[in-house]
Design an enzyme around this catalytic site. Sequence first.
Site, PDB file in Angstrom:
ATOM      1  N   ASP A 110       1.310  -1.563   0.191  1.00  0.00           N
ATOM      2  CA  ASP A 110      -0.536   0.156   0.197  1.00  0.00           C
ATOM      3  C   ASP A 110       1.122   1.180  -0.181  1.00  0.00           C
ATOM      4  O   ASP A 110       0.729   1.616  -0.259  1.00  0.00           O
ATOM      5  CB  ASP A 110      -1.112  -0.375   1.427  1.00  0.00           C
ATOM      6  CG  ASP A 110      -1.759  -1.093   1.202  1.00  0.00           C
ATOM      7  OD1 ASP A 110      -2.670  -1.382   0.158  1.00  0.00           O
ATOM      8  OD2 ASP A 110      -2.362  -1.820   2.222  1.00  0.00           O
ATOM      9  N   ARG A 120       3.034   6.067  -3.319  1.00  0.00           N
ATOM     10  CA  ARG A 120       3.446   6.905  -3.833  1.00  0.00           C
ATOM     11  C   ARG A 120       3.443   6.675  -5.745  1.00  0.00           C
ATOM     12  O   ARG A 120       3.031   7.913  -5.773  1.00  0.00           O
ATOM     13  CB  ARG A 120       4.580   6.488  -2.779  1.00  0.00           C
ATOM     14  CG  ARG A 120       5.417   6.535  -1.779  1.00  0.00           C
ATOM     15  CD  ARG A 120       6.854   6.463  -1.158  1.00  0.00           C
ATOM     16  NE  ARG A 120       7.011   5.005  -1.680  1.00  0.00           N
ATOM     17  CZ  ARG A 120       6.985   3.967  -0.454  1.00  0.00           C
ATOM     18  NH1 ARG A 120       6.411   4.908   0.530  1.00  0.00           N
ATOM     19  NH2 ARG A 120       6.119   3.069  -0.526  1.00  0.00           N
ATOM     20  N   ASN A 160      -4.772   9.010   2.060  1.00  0.00           N
ATOM     21  CA  ASN A 160      -5.870   8.326   3.022  1.00  0.00           C
ATOM     22  C   ASN A 160      -5.722   8.951   4.074  1.00  0.00           C
ATOM     23  O   ASN A 160      -6.758   9.208   4.724  1.00  0.00           O
ATOM     24  CB  ASN A 160      -4.196   7.483   3.895  1.00  0.00           C
ATOM     25  CG  ASN A 160      -4.022   5.694   3.576  1.00  0.00           C
ATOM     26  OD1 ASN A 160      -4.823   5.091   2.636  1.00  0.00           O
ATOM     27  ND2 ASN A 160      -2.974   5.206   3.504  1.00  0.00           N
ATOM     28  N   LYS A 180       2.894  15.637  26.348  1.00  0.00           N
ATOM     29  CA  LYS A 180       1.681  16.066  27.492  1.00  0.00           C
ATOM     30  C   LYS A 180       0.379  15.883  26.672  1.00  0.00           C
ATOM     31  O   LYS A 180       0.987  16.070  24.800  1.00  0.00           O
ATOM     32  CB  LYS A 180       1.749  17.108  28.203  1.00  0.00           C
ATOM     33  CG  LYS A 180       2.421  16.934  29.258  1.00  0.00           C
ATOM     34  CD  LYS A 180       2.157  18.251  30.069  1.00  0.00           C
ATOM     35  CE  LYS A 180       2.994  18.232  31.360  1.00  0.00           C
ATOM     36  NZ  LYS A 180       3.036  19.223  31.800  1.00  0.00           N
ATOM     37  N   ALA A 223      -6.643   9.002  21.006  1.00  0.00           N
ATOM     38  CA  ALA A 223      -6.620   7.966  22.825  1.00  0.00           C
ATOM     39  C   ALA A 223      -7.158   9.139  22.842  1.00  0.00           C
ATOM     40  O   ALA A 223      -6.502   9.844  24.109  1.00  0.00           O
ATOM     41  CB  ALA A 223      -4.880   7.795  22.703  1.00  0.00           C
TER      42      ALA A 223
END
Length: 258
Positions: free
Chosen positions: A51, A56, A119, A130, A184
């Site tokens: 992929d 590219r 993508n 942080k 996250a």
Amino acid sequence: MKIAILYREEKEKEGVLLKEKLSREHEVVSFHEASASNVVDADLIVVVGGDGTMLRAARKAADGTPLVGFKAGRLGFLTSYTLEEVDQFLEDLRKGNFREELRWFIRVESDIGSHLALNDATLERDLSGKMVEIEVNVEHHSSMWFFADGVVVASPTGSTAYSLSIGGPIIFPECEVLEISPIAPQFFLTRSVVIPSSFKVTVECQREINLLIDGTMVGKTRRVIVQKAEKYVKILRPIKYDYVAVIREKLGYGRRIE
């Protein structure tokens, strides 16, 4: 027909084999991807790799020039044939037995430049940094805020890439949508959202963090604007290509348990 073969440098043997077979009936040029010019002049581009190589190659293809991929990598979502199916490809090429699949790019604007991604565009903190407060504004709507490690804005093509690994949905490539997925997030109920591709997405962070285009780091920025681009790539598929069968085989999604 003029055919260009684009291959990863370590896949030169496979590229040469393809060239030998295709040269019997067509004008063929071949080169490894690092040596290719920005725009490949050909009627068809044959890609040998995974992929990443397909991504590219898509940037090097002139608008409307079709690509067909031979899997020589790991997953190969964008590829259409294996290296054992060269003869089948030649037969399909003679008879024109292909389906055309259009995959469009997204344009990413920031203070460090303008980029095209097939993508996704990813904003994420350094590993030692942080969490970041991130404001996401979808055109014509009020803002959303996330306290997270970053955010991914993906096209349907990118829905089976990084976005999938952080809990995003699988989106059929024909869909005209963008997907926004926090990385996250602090609150576990925070999930991906899917929006019409006609809307611009503005992402603003409280500090500069990393910007990645299709997984490649391009610099640091605080603010990006993401929207559907006019550029697209045309991928040739065998007539019997089945997207559901592909995600079942490569991801195990929807596989029947005997």
